[in-house]
Scaffold this motif. Structure first.
Motif, PDB file in Angstrom:
ATOM      1  N   ASP A  23      -3.289  18.475  16.504  1.00  0.00           N
ATOM      2  CA  ASP A  23      -3.265  17.015  16.691  1.00  0.00           C
ATOM      3  C   ASP A  23      -2.102  16.593  17.587  1.00  0.00           C
ATOM      4  O   ASP A  23      -1.118  17.321  17.725  1.00  0.00           O
ATOM      5  N   PRO A  24      -2.205  15.374  18.138  1.00  0.00           N
ATOM      6  CA  PRO A  24      -1.085  14.843  18.908  1.00  0.00           C
ATOM      7  C   PRO A  24       0.228  14.892  18.121  1.00  0.00           C
ATOM      8  O   PRO A  24       0.229  14.734  16.906  1.00  0.00           O
ATOM      9  N   TYR A  25       1.286  15.126  18.865  1.00  0.00           N
ATOM     10  CA  TYR A  25       2.673  15.240  18.377  1.00  0.00           C
ATOM     11  C   TYR A  25       2.934  16.579  17.705  1.00  0.00           C
ATOM     12  O   TYR A  25       3.983  16.768  17.095  1.00  0.00           O
ATOM     13  N   SER A  26       1.955  17.512  17.828  1.00  0.00           N
ATOM     14  CA  SER A  26       2.225  18.889  17.443  1.00  0.00           C
ATOM     15  C   SER A  26       2.916  19.576  18.615  1.00  0.00           C
ATOM     16  O   SER A  26       2.690  19.224  19.783  1.00  0.00           O
ATOM     17  N   VAL A  27       3.725  20.562  18.284  1.00  0.00           N
ATOM     18  CA  VAL A  27       4.338  21.409  19.304  1.00  0.00           C
ATOM     19  C   VAL A  27       4.057  22.849  18.911  1.00  0.00           C
ATOM     20  O   VAL A  27       4.372  23.262  17.789  1.00  0.00           O
ATOM     21  N   ILE A  28       3.426  23.577  19.804  1.00  0.00           N
ATOM     22  CA  ILE A  28       3.098  24.969  19.534  1.00  0.00           C
ATOM     23  C   ILE A  28       4.109  25.839  20.262  1.00  0.00           C
ATOM     24  O   ILE A  28       4.283  25.718  21.484  1.00  0.00           O
ATOM     25  N   HIS A  29       4.776  26.679  19.501  1.00  0.00           N
ATOM     26  CA  HIS A  29       5.772  27.575  20.090  1.00  0.00           C
ATOM     27  C   HIS A  29       5.370  29.020  19.808  1.00  0.00           C
ATOM     28  O   HIS A  29       4.851  29.318  18.728  1.00  0.00           O
ATOM     29  N   ALA A  30       5.571  29.894  20.771  1.00  0.00           N
ATOM     30  CA  ALA A  30       5.331  31.328  20.530  1.00  0.00           C
ATOM     31  C   ALA A  30       6.540  32.113  21.043  1.00  0.00           C
ATOM     32  O   ALA A  30       7.122  31.770  22.073  1.00  0.00           O
ATOM     33  N   HIS A  31       6.885  33.164  20.278  1.00  0.00           N
ATOM     34  CA  HIS A  31       7.977  34.032  20.740  1.00  0.00           C
ATOM     35  C   HIS A  31       7.505  34.888  21.910  1.00  0.00           C
ATOM     36  O   HIS A  31       8.308  35.338  22.723  1.00  0.00           O
ATOM     37  N   MET A  32       6.185  35.120  21.967  1.00  0.00           N
ATOM     38  CA  MET A  32       5.639  35.926  23.063  1.00  0.00           C
ATOM     39  C   MET A  32       4.255  35.404  23.428  1.00  0.00           C
ATOM     40  O   MET A  32       3.546  34.890  22.547  1.00  0.00           O
ATOM     41  N   GLN A  33       3.894  35.502  24.690  1.00  0.00           N
ATOM     42  CA  GLN A  33       2.536  35.171  25.131  1.00  0.00           C
ATOM     43  C   GLN A  33       1.952  36.394  25.813  1.00  0.00           C
ATOM     44  O   GLN A  33       2.639  37.062  26.590  1.00  0.00           O
ATOM     45  N   THR A  34       0.673  36.640  25.562  1.00  0.00           N
ATOM     46  CA  THR A  34       0.063  37.800  26.227  1.00  0.00           C
ATOM     47  C   THR A  34      -0.763  37.380  27.451  1.00  0.00           C
ATOM     48  O   THR A  34      -1.137  38.204  28.264  1.00  0.00           O
ATOM     49  N   LYS A  35      -1.070  36.072  27.528  1.00  0.00           N
ATOM     50  CA  LYS A  35      -1.882  35.605  28.671  1.00  0.00           C
ATOM     51  C   LYS A  35      -1.397  34.240  29.136  1.00  0.00           C
ATOM     52  O   LYS A  35      -2.183  33.290  29.281  1.00  0.00           O
ATOM     53  N   GLY A  36      -0.078  34.145  29.325  1.00  0.00           N
ATOM     54  CA  GLY A  36       0.498  32.868  29.770  1.00  0.00           C
ATOM     55  C   GLY A  36      -0.023  32.523  31.156  1.00  0.00           C
ATOM     56  O   GLY A  36      -0.219  33.414  31.988  1.00  0.00           O
ATOM     57  N   ARG A  37      -0.249  31.251  31.388  1.00  0.00           N
ATOM     58  CA  ARG A  37      -0.738  30.882  32.729  1.00  0.00           C
ATOM     59  C   ARG A  37       0.138  29.783  33.333  1.00  0.00           C
ATOM     60  O   ARG A  37       0.741  28.991  32.614  1.00  0.00           O
ATOM     61  N   GLY A  38       0.117  29.774  34.653  1.00  0.00           N
ATOM     62  CA  GLY A  38       0.885  28.783  35.384  1.00  0.00           C
ATOM     63  C   GLY A  38      -0.043  27.862  36.166  1.00  0.00           C
ATOM     64  O   GLY A  38      -1.260  27.890  35.977  1.00  0.00           O
ATOM     65  N   ARG A  39       0.546  27.080  37.046  1.00  0.00           N
ATOM     66  CA  ARG A  39      -0.261  26.161  37.848  1.00  0.00           C
ATOM     67  C   ARG A  39      -1.108  26.958  38.840  1.00  0.00           C
ATOM     68  O   ARG A  39      -0.775  28.087  39.198  1.00  0.00           O
ATOM     69  N   ASN A  40      -2.169  26.326  39.295  1.00  0.00           N
ATOM     70  CA  ASN A  40      -3.041  26.897  40.330  1.00  0.00           C
ATOM     71  C   ASN A  40      -3.548  28.295  39.975  1.00  0.00           C
ATOM     72  O   ASN A  40      -3.542  29.191  40.830  1.00  0.00           O
ATOM     73  N   ASN A  41      -3.946  28.446  38.712  1.00  0.00           N
ATOM     74  CA  ASN A  41      -4.547  29.718  38.245  1.00  0.00           C
ATOM     75  C   ASN A  41      -3.644  30.924  38.378  1.00  0.00           C
ATOM     76  O   ASN A  41      -4.130  32.051  38.442  1.00  0.00           O
ATOM     77  N   ARG A  42      -2.352  30.692  38.454  1.00  0.00           N
ATOM     78  CA  ARG A  42      -1.457  31.849  38.495  1.00  0.00           C
ATOM     79  C   ARG A  42      -1.131  32.273  37.066  1.00  0.00           C
ATOM     80  O   ARG A  42      -1.267  31.493  36.135  1.00  0.00           O
ATOM     81  N   SER A  43      -0.694  33.526  36.914  1.00  0.00           N
ATOM     82  CA  SER A  43      -0.277  33.914  35.567  1.00  0.00           C
ATOM     83  C   SER A  43       1.215  33.579  35.426  1.00  0.00           C
ATOM     84  O   SER A  43       1.930  33.417  36.424  1.00  0.00           O
ATOM     85  N   GLY A 219      -0.225  20.563  45.029  1.00  0.00           N
ATOM     86  CA  GLY A 219       0.078  21.609  46.005  1.00  0.00           C
ATOM     87  C   GLY A 219       1.379  22.300  45.656  1.00  0.00           C
ATOM     88  O   GLY A 219       2.092  21.866  44.755  1.00  0.00           O
ATOM     89  N   ASP A 220       1.664  23.389  46.380  1.00  0.00           N
ATOM     90  CA  ASP A 220       2.916  24.118  46.173  1.00  0.00           C
ATOM     91  C   ASP A 220       3.865  23.781  47.311  1.00  0.00           C
ATOM     92  O   ASP A 220       3.489  23.896  48.481  1.00  0.00           O
ATOM     93  N   VAL A 221       5.069  23.406  46.950  1.00  0.00           N
ATOM     94  CA  VAL A 221       6.045  22.983  47.958  1.00  0.00           C
ATOM     95  C   VAL A 221       7.063  24.097  48.210  1.00  0.00           C
ATOM     96  O   VAL A 221       7.566  24.713  47.267  1.00  0.00           O
ATOM     97  N   PHE A 222       7.340  24.335  49.484  1.00  0.00           N
ATOM     98  CA  PHE A 222       8.367  25.302  49.863  1.00  0.00           C
ATOM     99  C   PHE A 222       9.353  24.596  50.779  1.00  0.00           C
ATOM    100  O   PHE A 222       8.935  23.889  51.704  1.00  0.00           O
ATOM    101  N   MET A 223      10.630  24.826  50.533  1.00  0.00           N
ATOM    102  CA  MET A 223      11.636  24.271  51.417  1.00  0.00           C
ATOM    103  C   MET A 223      11.620  25.100  52.703  1.00  0.00           C
ATOM    104  O   MET A 223      11.455  26.317  52.644  1.00  0.00           O
ATOM    105  N   ILE A 224      11.832  24.450  53.831  1.00  0.00           N
ATOM    106  CA  ILE A 224      11.869  25.213  55.083  1.00  0.00           C
ATOM    107  C   ILE A 224      13.337  25.483  55.412  1.00  0.00           C
ATOM    108  O   ILE A 224      14.151  24.570  55.412  1.00  0.00           O
ATOM    109  N   GLY A 225      13.627  26.765  55.641  1.00  0.00           N
ATOM    110  CA  GLY A 225      14.988  27.139  56.027  1.00  0.00           C
ATOM    111  C   GLY A 225      15.976  27.100  54.892  1.00  0.00           C
ATOM    112  O   GLY A 225      17.164  27.093  55.101  1.00  0.00           O
ATOM    113  N   LYS A 226      15.487  27.061  53.657  1.00  0.00           N
ATOM    114  CA  LYS A 226      16.430  27.069  52.521  1.00  0.00           C
ATOM    115  C   LYS A 226      16.046  28.172  51.540  1.00  0.00           C
ATOM    116  O   LYS A 226      15.922  27.954  50.344  1.00  0.00           O
ATOM    117  N   ASN A 227      15.792  29.355  52.092  1.00  0.00           N
ATOM    118  CA  ASN A 227      15.608  30.525  51.248  1.00  0.00           C
ATOM    119  C   ASN A 227      14.532  30.361  50.182  1.00  0.00           C
ATOM    120  O   ASN A 227      14.756  30.638  49.016  1.00  0.00           O
TER     121      ASN A 227
END
Ligand code: BTN
Length: 229
Positions: A23-43, A219-227
């Motif tokens: 339900d809303p206002y729940s927070v799910i925490h895990a010490h480990m994830q086996t299939k964590g995902r990021g933005r744009n279908n990245r793991s 989208g994914d943003v990259f700085m130009i000329g800043k490593n």
């Protein structure tokens, strides 16, 4: 008093998936994830000692504001390390990514997944350079970071309720990296370069290009000329 109800698990595939059953206002925490995902279908590489959590909120018609709310709350949580936020919500320290946020709607709920590199950070095959709190000399646990993060979420959500998105936008801009500088934006099927002029009233990135202004909503943003920041 906190309104959050925290459920902590030893290991989950992804806290964002489990959060969808709560339900809303729940927070799910895990010490480990086996299939964590990021933005744009990245793991999302889920390394020992790091923070993996998902916050469940009611889905509202200003859901996209919560991308910025969470970014600001995370930046405030790491304020002692001078964090910056890279659009839309990557938190960087010394130009390296330390935390990421993944918003996913699910039925009538909004799931805000947050990963923070607390003890470890991935180094190979990364889109961006990364760091961790431990690498920066900050010896805290994932649960200590979660406590502070939830306090800040409460505060920033109250600001959104009382003052609206313009106030969140203003605070976000104070943490922003790359404003006024040349950036590259990677979209699903093209890349654009230009000057990161500002963010619009709805949080979209405004890119000044040689062909005029472009409004970027994802989208994914990259700085130009800043490593690779
Ligand atoms: C990104 O920067 O690409 C977003 C990363 C989000 C990672 C977190 S870890 C907890 C939650 N569960 C997931 O599977 N992803 C988010």
């Amino acid at each position: 008093m906190s309104k959050w109800i925290i459920s902590s698990f030893e290991s989950l595939a992804s806290t964002n998936d489990t959060a969808k059953e709560f339900d809303p206002y729940s927070v799910i925490h895990a010490h480990m994830q086996t299939k964590g995902r990021g933005r744009n279908n990245r793991s999302w590489q889920s390394m020992d000692g790091n923070l993996f959590c998902s916050i469940v909120l009611p889905l509202t018609n200003n859901a996209s504001a919560y991308s910025f709310v969470a970014g600001v709350a995370l930046a405030q949580t790491l304020a002692h390390l001078s964090p910056r936020i890279k659009w839309p919500n990557d938190v960087l320290i010394e130009g390296k990514k330390i935390a990421g946020i993944l918003l996913e709607p699910s039925d009538d709920k909004l799931i805000i997944g947050i990963g923070v590199n607390v003890k470890n950070h991935p180094t190979e095959n990364m889109l961006y350079q990364t760091t961790s709190l431990a690498a920066l000399g900050d010896d805290v646990s994932a649960l200590q970071v979660l406590d502070r993060l939830l306090e800040n979420m409460t505060d920033v959500m109250n600001i959104l309720d009382k003052h609206g998105f313009s106030k969140i936008r203003q605070t976000w801009m104070e943490y922003a990296t790359g404003l006024g500088l040349p950036i590259k934006v990677r979209l699903p099927n093209m890349e654009l370069t230009g000057i990161f002029e500002t963010i619009a009233d709805d949080g979209a990135l405004i890119l000044g290009t040689t062909e005029g202004k472009r409004t970027i909503t994802a989208g994914d943003v990259f700085m130009i000329g800043k490593n690779n920041e």
